[in-house]
Scaffold this motif. Structure first.
Motif, PDB file in Angstrom:
ATOM      1  N   VAL A 147       2.730  -2.625  12.805  1.00 51.92           N
ATOM      2  CA  VAL A 147       1.433  -2.153  13.265  1.00 51.92           C
ATOM      3  C   VAL A 147       0.830  -1.277  12.163  1.00 51.92           C
ATOM      4  CG1 VAL A 147       2.050  -2.268  15.695  1.00 51.92           C
ATOM      5  CG2 VAL A 147       2.502  -0.162  14.419  1.00 51.92           C
ATOM      6  N   PRO A 148      -0.490  -1.122  12.123  1.00 48.44           N
ATOM      7  CA  PRO A 148      -1.146  -0.410  11.011  1.00 48.44           C
ATOM      8  C   PRO A 148      -1.013   1.102  11.096  1.00 48.44           C
ATOM      9  CG  PRO A 148      -2.787  -1.131  12.591  1.00 48.44           C
ATOM     10  CD  PRO A 148      -1.473  -1.714  13.042  1.00 48.44           C
ATOM     11  N   VAL A 149       0.171   1.596  10.783  1.00 47.81           N
ATOM     12  CA  VAL A 149       0.411   3.031  10.755  1.00 47.81           C
ATOM     13  C   VAL A 149       0.615   3.452   9.302  1.00 47.81           C
ATOM     14  CG1 VAL A 149       2.901   2.744  11.068  1.00 47.81           C
ATOM     15  CG2 VAL A 149       1.819   4.922  11.685  1.00 47.81           C
ATOM     16  N   ILE A 150       0.087   4.618   8.949  1.00 47.19           N
ATOM     17  CA  ILE A 150       0.207   5.124   7.577  1.00 47.19           C
ATOM     18  C   ILE A 150       1.251   6.225   7.541  1.00 47.19           C
ATOM     19  CG2 ILE A 150      -0.987   6.337   5.711  1.00 47.19           C
ATOM     20  CD1 ILE A 150      -3.582   5.029   6.726  1.00 47.19           C
ATOM     21  N   ALA A 151       2.215   6.101   6.660  1.00 43.73           N
ATOM     22  CA  ALA A 151       3.225   7.135   6.478  1.00 43.73           C
ATOM     23  C   ALA A 151       3.158   7.607   5.030  1.00 43.73           C
ATOM     24  CB  ALA A 151       4.608   6.599   6.803  1.00 43.73           C
ATOM     25  N   ALA A 152       2.437   8.681   4.792  1.00 46.78           N
ATOM     26  CA  ALA A 152       2.217   9.132   3.419  1.00 46.78           C
ATOM     27  C   ALA A 152       3.292  10.100   2.953  1.00 46.78           C
ATOM     28  CB  ALA A 152       0.836   9.769   3.299  1.00 46.78           C
ATOM     29  N   CYS A 153       3.385  11.258   3.606  1.00 45.70           N
ATOM     30  CA  CYS A 153       4.351  12.265   3.135  1.00 45.70           C
ATOM     31  C   CYS A 153       5.743  12.073   3.735  1.00 45.70           C
ATOM     32  CB  CYS A 153       3.842  13.667   3.470  1.00 45.70           C
ATOM     33  SG  CYS A 153       3.864  14.043   5.242  1.00 45.70           S
ATOM     34  N   ARG A 154       5.806  11.470   4.911  1.00 50.63           N
ATOM     35  CA  ARG A 154       7.050  11.250   5.640  1.00 50.63           C
ATOM     36  C   ARG A 154       7.810  12.560   5.885  1.00 50.63           C
ATOM     37  NH1 ARG A 154       7.613   5.538   5.665  1.00 50.63           N
ATOM     38  NH2 ARG A 154       9.405   5.792   7.054  1.00 50.63           N
ATOM     39  N   MET A 176       0.837  -1.187   0.000  1.00 51.66           N
ATOM     40  CA  MET A 176       0.000   0.000   0.000  1.00 51.66           C
ATOM     41  C   MET A 176       0.880   1.249   0.000  1.00 51.66           C
ATOM     42  SD  MET A 176      -3.126   1.014  -0.147  1.00 51.66           S
ATOM     43  CE  MET A 176      -4.179  -0.308   0.468  1.00 51.66           C
ATOM     44  N   GLU A 177       0.722   2.063  -1.012  1.00 52.83           N
ATOM     45  CA  GLU A 177       1.499   3.289  -1.156  1.00 52.83           C
ATOM     46  C   GLU A 177       0.580   4.489  -0.940  1.00 52.83           C
ATOM     47  OE1 GLU A 177       4.691   3.358  -1.681  1.00 52.83           O
ATOM     48  OE2 GLU A 177       5.208   1.381  -2.503  1.00 52.83           O
ATOM     49  N   TYR A 178       1.021   5.450  -0.134  1.00 53.39           N
ATOM     50  CA  TYR A 178       0.229   6.640   0.151  1.00 53.39           C
ATOM     51  C   TYR A 178       0.925   7.894  -0.369  1.00 53.39           C
ATOM     52  CZ  TYR A 178      -2.865   4.006   3.268  1.00 53.39           C
ATOM     53  OH  TYR A 178      -3.767   3.115   3.778  1.00 53.39           O
ATOM     54  N   ARG A 179       0.133   8.783  -0.988  1.00 56.28           N
ATOM     55  CA  ARG A 179       0.652  10.071  -1.447  1.00 56.28           C
ATOM     56  C   ARG A 179      -0.425  11.146  -1.237  1.00 56.28           C
ATOM     57  NH1 ARG A 179       4.155   6.891  -1.752  1.00 56.28           N
ATOM     58  NH2 ARG A 179       5.778   6.630  -3.344  1.00 56.28           N
ATOM     59  N   ALA A 180       0.016  12.377  -1.029  1.00 51.56           N
ATOM     60  CA  ALA A 180      -0.906  13.498  -0.839  1.00 51.56           C
ATOM     61  C   ALA A 180      -1.111  14.230  -2.162  1.00 51.56           C
ATOM     62  CB  ALA A 180      -0.356  14.462   0.214  1.00 51.56           C
ATOM     63  N   VAL A 188       1.860  12.926  18.478  1.00 49.82           N
ATOM     64  CA  VAL A 188       3.010  13.249  17.634  1.00 49.82           C
ATOM     65  C   VAL A 188       2.727  12.802  16.208  1.00 49.82           C
ATOM     66  CG1 VAL A 188       4.637  12.969  19.548  1.00 49.82           C
ATOM     67  CG2 VAL A 188       4.167  11.032  18.035  1.00 49.82           C
ATOM     68  N   LEU A 189       3.519  13.303  15.284  1.00 48.37           N
ATOM     69  CA  LEU A 189       3.566  12.767  13.933  1.00 48.37           C
ATOM     70  C   LEU A 189       4.761  11.826  13.906  1.00 48.37           C
ATOM     71  CD1 LEU A 189       2.880  16.045  11.938  1.00 48.37           C
ATOM     72  CD2 LEU A 189       1.241  14.330  12.740  1.00 48.37           C
ATOM     73  N   ALA A 190       4.500  10.540  13.766  1.00 48.05           N
ATOM     74  CA  ALA A 190       5.550   9.536  13.936  1.00 48.05           C
ATOM     75  C   ALA A 190       6.735   9.754  13.011  1.00 48.05           C
ATOM     76  CB  ALA A 190       4.973   8.133  13.740  1.00 48.05           C
ATOM     77  N   CYS A 191       6.481  10.308  11.812  1.00 44.78           N
ATOM     78  CA  CYS A 191       7.578  10.516  10.866  1.00 44.78           C
ATOM     79  C   CYS A 191       8.497  11.638  11.312  1.00 44.78           C
ATOM     80  CB  CYS A 191       7.025  10.801   9.469  1.00 44.78           C
ATOM     81  SG  CYS A 191       6.172  12.386   9.328  1.00 44.78           S
TER      82      CYS A 191
END
Length: 360
Positions: free
Chosen positions: A303-310, A61-65, A344-347
């Motif tokens: 774990v189900p975390v989403i990192a889109a922009c990083r 799964m790839e995420y982009r803004a 926090v923002l994990a990235c």
């Protein structure tokens, strides 16, 4: 019409309803709920905001803004994506996204929008929407929304830069808007103006002043490639614009409000040590280097975390640190209350001790 309800945590599933070519290297498509029973559901957002799109490519799964180009309160969200050299998700969308295909979507976010204003001053009754390439999408949303409001009288000057005439995204729509609305003015600059009546070259300081004589007195909303935005900001400053009336889209993190930490020799030795990251809800535990990004540990823990922009912009990796020490380099989408509560923002969160983390 009922407002679409975004999940409180995680993405919604929407379907590509329509897809069409805008230019030879860009496409537009719309997203909506799959069920026909949802056809009276509208999407609410602020013109200029973006959504984070998740697409499965090669089993991952790839995420982009991507910025929205549609208006609020419509039954479909519209995006326009341009082919990018090496762009994994953008090129997949251009080449392979199919009508009827389901995608994951995080709710609209972002601080670049028409309602953004200084503490005591609205955007004013004269604005400039300045863009290049696919940066046209958020400012197009702004323009259409303002023009659709019969109670709005904002004078809009839309200045756009493109490579050549057949690469102007929304070209005919822009011309139609200018014909229909006396308060909407369009200026287009092309690098290669062959086959058109447009000026050829780049948007210099002189060109901006030529297109819009009172540009320094207007509020400007700018979006485009990073180099273009940097040049336009310099041009506008040189023309005397009050930069309190200047806004630009940015997918790079804001400056950190955390103080710089200087490490002595003992700290440097400690920085090589590991910390334990524990996510109780999922029973997940993983080791991480002191000073490393929390997002790396969470991904390693699966774990189900989403990192889109990083880069601390989209907010998709928001989580809560319930125990432990950390620093952060971006709080872009967090409220004051969330920051105080340990979100926090994990990235953009750096590990400094054993941490306990909650994703919900």
């Amino acid at each position: 019409m009922t407002q679409f309800q975004w999940p409180s945590n995680g993405p919604a599933t929407l379907v590509c309803k329509r897809k069409w070519a805008e230019t030879s290297n860009s496409v537009s498509f719309t997203l909506a709920p799959e069920s026909i029973n949802d056809q009276d559901i509208a999407f609410n957002f602020i013109p200029g905001q973006f959504i984070t799109l998740g697409i499965e490519i090669d089993g991952k799964m790839e995420y982009r803004a991507y910025s929205l180009s549609s208006m609020p309160n419509q039954t479909e969200l519209q995006l326009t994506i341009k082919r990018v050299a090496g762009g994994k998700v953008s090129n997949y969308i251009v080449d392979s996204l199919q009508e009827g295909q389901a995608v994951s979507v995080l709710k609209p976010a972002g601080e670049f929008h028409i309602e953004r204003r200084s503490q005591d001053q609205a955007h004013g009754n004269r604005i400039v929407l300045l863009s290049a390439g696919c940066g046209i999408t958020p400012v197009m949303s702004m323009a259409k929304t303002l023009l659709a409001n019969k109670d709005d009288s904002t004078d809009i000057h839309f200045i756009h830069a493109a490579t050549q005439i057949d690469q102007i995204i929304y070209h005919q729509e822009l011309l139609a808007m200018a014909e229909q609305h006396a308060r909407f003015h369009v200026s287009i600059m092309l690098e290669d103006a062959k086959g058109s009546d447009y000026l050829e070259g780049r948007l210099t300081q002189a060109a901006l002043a030529n297109y819009c004589a009172d540009i320094a007195e207007r509020t400007t909303f700018l979006c485009g490639p990073v180099g273009f935005m940097g040049a336009m900001q310099e041009n506008l400053q040189a023309l005397g614009m009050d930069m309190d009336n200047f806004y630009q889209e940015s997918f790079t993190p804001a400056e950190s409000t955390q103080p710089d930490v200087e490490l002595n020799n003992a700290d440097k030795v400690e920085a090589l040590a590991n910390a334990t990251i524990f996510v109780p809800t999922f029973g997940a535990q993983v080791e991480a280097k002191i000073g490393s990004a929390l997002i790396d540990a969470l991904e390693a823990a699966k774990v189900p975390v989403i990192a889109a922009c990083r880069s601390g912009i989209c907010g998709s990796c928001k989580c809560k640190v319930t125990k432990g020490e950390f620093t952060r380099t971006s709080t872009e989408t967090l409220t004051v209350d969330e920051i105080e509560q340990g979100f926090v923002l994990a990235c953009s969160c750096q590990v400094h001790s054993d941490l306990e983390v909650a994703l919900n």
